[in-house]
Design a protein around this motif. Structure first.
Motif, PDB file in Angstrom:
ATOM      1  N   ALA A  43       0.717  -1.594   0.021  1.00 49.87           N
ATOM      2  CA  ALA A  43      -0.077   0.291   0.011  1.00 49.87           C
ATOM      3  C   ALA A  43       1.389   1.052  -0.354  1.00 49.87           C
ATOM      4  O   ALA A  43       1.356   1.165   0.729  1.00 49.87           O
ATOM      5  CB  ALA A  43      -1.182   0.430   1.631  1.00 49.87           C
ATOM      6  N   VAL A  44       0.210   2.556  -0.146  1.00 45.92           N
ATOM      7  CA  VAL A  44       1.527   3.729  -0.160  1.00 45.92           C
ATOM      8  C   VAL A  44       0.596   4.814  -0.069  1.00 45.92           C
ATOM      9  O   VAL A  44      -0.886   4.606   0.372  1.00 45.92           O
ATOM     10  CB  VAL A  44       1.371   3.856  -2.128  1.00 45.92           C
ATOM     11  CG1 VAL A  44       1.052   4.471  -2.226  1.00 45.92           C
ATOM     12  CG2 VAL A  44       3.160   4.514  -2.425  1.00 45.92           C
ATOM     13  N   MET A  68       4.665   8.314  -9.925  1.00 47.41           N
ATOM     14  CA  MET A  68       2.832   8.303  -9.581  1.00 47.41           C
ATOM     15  C   MET A  68       1.936   7.525 -11.191  1.00 47.41           C
ATOM     16  O   MET A  68       1.662   7.113 -11.274  1.00 47.41           O
ATOM     17  CB  MET A  68       2.431   9.911  -9.634  1.00 47.41           C
ATOM     18  CG  MET A  68       2.480  10.897  -8.670  1.00 47.41           C
ATOM     19  SD  MET A  68       1.681   9.657  -7.628  1.00 47.41           S
ATOM     20  CE  MET A  68      -0.002  10.206  -8.460  1.00 47.41           C
ATOM     21  N   GLU A  69       3.376   7.866 -12.457  1.00 50.59           N
ATOM     22  CA  GLU A  69       2.719   6.393 -13.207  1.00 50.59           C
ATOM     23  C   GLU A  69       2.633   5.017 -12.381  1.00 50.59           C
ATOM     24  O   GLU A  69       1.071   4.574 -12.884  1.00 50.59           O
ATOM     25  CB  GLU A  69       3.584   6.401 -14.086  1.00 50.59           C
ATOM     26  CG  GLU A  69       3.776   7.480 -15.427  1.00 50.59           C
ATOM     27  CD  GLU A  69       4.816   7.813 -15.503  1.00 50.59           C
ATOM     28  OE1 GLU A  69       5.385   6.548 -17.022  1.00 50.59           O
ATOM     29  OE2 GLU A  69       5.381   8.714 -16.646  1.00 50.59           O
ATOM     30  N   SER A  70       3.515   4.706 -11.543  1.00 48.20           N
ATOM     31  CA  SER A  70       3.025   3.259 -11.199  1.00 48.20           C
ATOM     32  C   SER A  70       2.132   3.413 -10.534  1.00 48.20           C
ATOM     33  O   SER A  70       1.172   2.275 -10.192  1.00 48.20           O
ATOM     34  CB  SER A  70       4.383   2.760 -10.503  1.00 48.20           C
ATOM     35  OG  SER A  70       5.637   2.919 -11.025  1.00 48.20           O
ATOM     36  N   ILE A  71       1.886   4.044  -9.546  1.00 47.46           N
ATOM     37  CA  ILE A  71       0.923   4.127  -8.215  1.00 47.46           C
ATOM     38  C   ILE A  71      -0.360   4.002  -9.616  1.00 47.46           C
ATOM     39  O   ILE A  71      -1.517   3.782  -8.908  1.00 47.46           O
ATOM     40  CB  ILE A  71       1.166   5.113  -7.672  1.00 47.46           C
ATOM     41  CG1 ILE A  71       2.209   5.294  -7.011  1.00 47.46           C
ATOM     42  CG2 ILE A  71      -0.118   5.303  -6.440  1.00 47.46           C
ATOM     43  CD1 ILE A  71       2.584   6.181  -5.711  1.00 47.46           C
ATOM     44  N   ILE A  72      -0.284   5.119 -10.186  1.00 44.26           N
ATOM     45  CA  ILE A  72      -2.081   4.941 -10.769  1.00 44.26           C
ATOM     46  C   ILE A  72      -1.545   4.095 -11.368  1.00 44.26           C
ATOM     47  O   ILE A  72      -3.472   3.333 -11.474  1.00 44.26           O
ATOM     48  CB  ILE A  72      -1.906   6.063 -12.029  1.00 44.26           C
ATOM     49  CG1 ILE A  72      -1.645   7.532 -11.387  1.00 44.26           C
ATOM     50  CG2 ILE A  72      -2.987   6.170 -12.824  1.00 44.26           C
ATOM     51  CD1 ILE A  72      -1.641   9.020 -12.366  1.00 44.26           C
ATOM     52  N   VAL A  81      -4.119   3.222  -1.376  1.00 43.54           N
ATOM     53  CA  VAL A  81      -3.440   4.602  -1.664  1.00 43.54           C
ATOM     54  C   VAL A  81      -4.127   5.638  -0.862  1.00 43.54           C
ATOM     55  O   VAL A  81      -5.106   5.723  -1.060  1.00 43.54           O
ATOM     56  CB  VAL A  81      -3.378   5.040  -3.409  1.00 43.54           C
ATOM     57  CG1 VAL A  81      -2.504   6.414  -3.664  1.00 43.54           C
ATOM     58  CG2 VAL A  81      -3.057   4.254  -4.138  1.00 43.54           C
ATOM     59  N   LEU A  82      -3.259   5.639  -0.033  1.00 43.95           N
ATOM     60  CA  LEU A  82      -3.852   7.078   0.776  1.00 43.95           C
ATOM     61  C   LEU A  82      -3.356   8.360   0.521  1.00 43.95           C
ATOM     62  O   LEU A  82      -2.186   8.464   0.551  1.00 43.95           O
ATOM     63  CB  LEU A  82      -3.875   6.302   2.315  1.00 43.95           C
ATOM     64  CG  LEU A  82      -4.350   7.190   3.329  1.00 43.95           C
ATOM     65  CD1 LEU A  82      -5.576   8.447   3.451  1.00 43.95           C
ATOM     66  CD2 LEU A  82      -4.206   7.678   4.588  1.00 43.95           C
ATOM     67  N   SER A  94      -4.713  13.820  -9.953  1.00 40.30           N
ATOM     68  CA  SER A  94      -4.431  12.113 -11.104  1.00 40.30           C
ATOM     69  C   SER A  94      -6.098  11.878 -11.754  1.00 40.30           C
ATOM     70  O   SER A  94      -6.461  10.833 -12.761  1.00 40.30           O
ATOM     71  CB  SER A  94      -3.435  10.946 -10.298  1.00 40.30           C
ATOM     72  OG  SER A  94      -2.233  11.308 -10.171  1.00 40.30           O
ATOM     73  N   HIS A  95      -6.611  11.895 -11.516  1.00 38.42           N
ATOM     74  CA  HIS A  95      -7.739  11.356 -11.773  1.00 38.42           C
ATOM     75  C   HIS A  95      -8.240  10.730 -11.849  1.00 38.42           C
ATOM     76  O   HIS A  95      -9.510   9.452 -11.778  1.00 38.42           O
ATOM     77  CB  HIS A  95      -8.220  11.603 -12.878  1.00 38.42           C
ATOM     78  CG  HIS A  95      -8.187  12.569 -13.872  1.00 38.42           C
ATOM     79  ND1 HIS A  95      -8.584  14.242 -14.101  1.00 38.42           N
ATOM     80  CD2 HIS A  95      -7.364  13.633 -14.506  1.00 38.42           C
ATOM     81  CE1 HIS A  95      -8.264  14.975 -14.222  1.00 38.42           C
ATOM     82  NE2 HIS A  95      -6.871  14.653 -15.143  1.00 38.42           N
TER      83      HIS A  95
END
Lengths: 223, 81
Positions: A43-44, A68-72, A81-82, A94-95
């Motif tokens: 989790a991140v 952010m690319e990886s997280i999205i 994600v929090l 990031s929508h």
């Protein structure tokens, strides 16, 4: 349980978030904005601060960082994600979450202990709270006014996706006094108040923010 | 050399406390003409030579993805000499 915290240029609360994870019993893993490696975290947390100096719009430039690319991509497949404060702004840019955070209605930077009610306990970040539980955690932001279209607002309310709501006077002009929301699936949560600053009474107004972090650890274990 | 200008404004239904603050400061200075004020952003992008249709299309795309947030803002793209 490995939980990552991303440091962007200008992040402020990354260390507090790492500490909260540790205090909750997890393994905190520092992640870096310029890296696209999630280092096997489960989790991140996107922490508060002023990433990229809040230039252009809060969160607008961070949203295009390699991490952010990886997280999205992961979040779209259910990865938890929090986003806290600036992290919430990044999630909106990031929508991953609908709406946007705009200038506080009175233009002031607001820094105070705030009572909020937990209105959605079905997310992996809030499962340890009881429905409607009132908690005291700090807010500290200049652009915390949650805005969205009427249709989105109706959808958020109808689907029970308001996670936190301000109690008492509306501090910043947020629509429906919204302080935090989730995506449809519930894995992505954004909140303006700072649970990571309310993890023990020595340093915060209460220890009631800690349950965000024990919730996610529990959710990961029972998976 | 030409300048491509992108102007970004908050949508009319979005609260603009900065514009409101400007509107309330004007009469204090004796300016009484304003009914209301909305504040926006202006980007000036210089390109070599006359901008091509392809360049303008790219600027439109950049305006939509980075320079503005379509959730709360609108934008216009124009060319200035």
């Amino acid at each position: 349980m490995r939980i990552g915290v991303v440091t962007f240029p200008g992040s402020l609360d990354d260390r507090s978030a790492l500490r909260a994870i540790e205090l909750a019993g997890g393994i905190p893993v520092p992640l870096f904005h310029g890296d696209n490696d999630l280092k096997e975290v489960q989790a991140v947390v996107l922490p508060g601060g002023f990433s990229y100096g809040d230039y252009l719009r809060c969160g607008a430039i961070s949203r295009f960082s390699p991490i952010m690319e990886s997280i999205i991509l992961a979040a779209e497949h259910g990865f938890p994600v929090l986003g806290i404060c600036n992290g919430f702004q990044i999630l909106c840019e990031s929508h991953l979450l609908p709406g946007a955070l705009t200038r506080n209605a009175d233009l002031h930077f607001i820094c105070k202990d705030q009572t909020v009610s937990v209105e959605n306990t079905k997310t992996p970040w809030t499962s340890e709270y009881s429905q409607g539980q009132e908690i005291v955690i700090p807010i500290k932001n200049g652009e915390g006014s949650f805005q969205c279209g009427d249709e989105t607002l109706a959808e958020l309310e109808a689907e029970g996706r308001v996670v936190l709501r301000y109690v008492g006077e509306n501090p910043n002009g947020s629509r429906n006094k919204i302080a935090g929301i989730s995506n449809k699936r519930g894995n992505v949560v954004g909140v303006m108040p700072h649970p990571e600053q309310s993890i023990e009474t020595l340093t915060g107004p209460s220890d009631e923010g800690l349950l965000f972090f024990t919730s996610i650890l529990k959710a990961m274990v029972s998976k | 050399m030409a300048t491509i200008v992108v102007e970004v404004m908050l949508k009319p239904e979005i609260l603009d406390p900065q514009g409101q603050a400007v509107a309330s400061a004007l009469p204090r200075l004796g300016f009484t003409f304003a009914q209301s004020v909305r504040q926006g952003k202006r980007f000036e992008i210089t390109v070599a030579g006359e901008p091509t249709a392809a360049q303008l299309a790219e600027v439109e795309k950049a305006a939509e993805t980075l320079l503005s947030n379509p959730v709360i803002e609108t934008f216009v793209v124009k060319v200035e000499k």
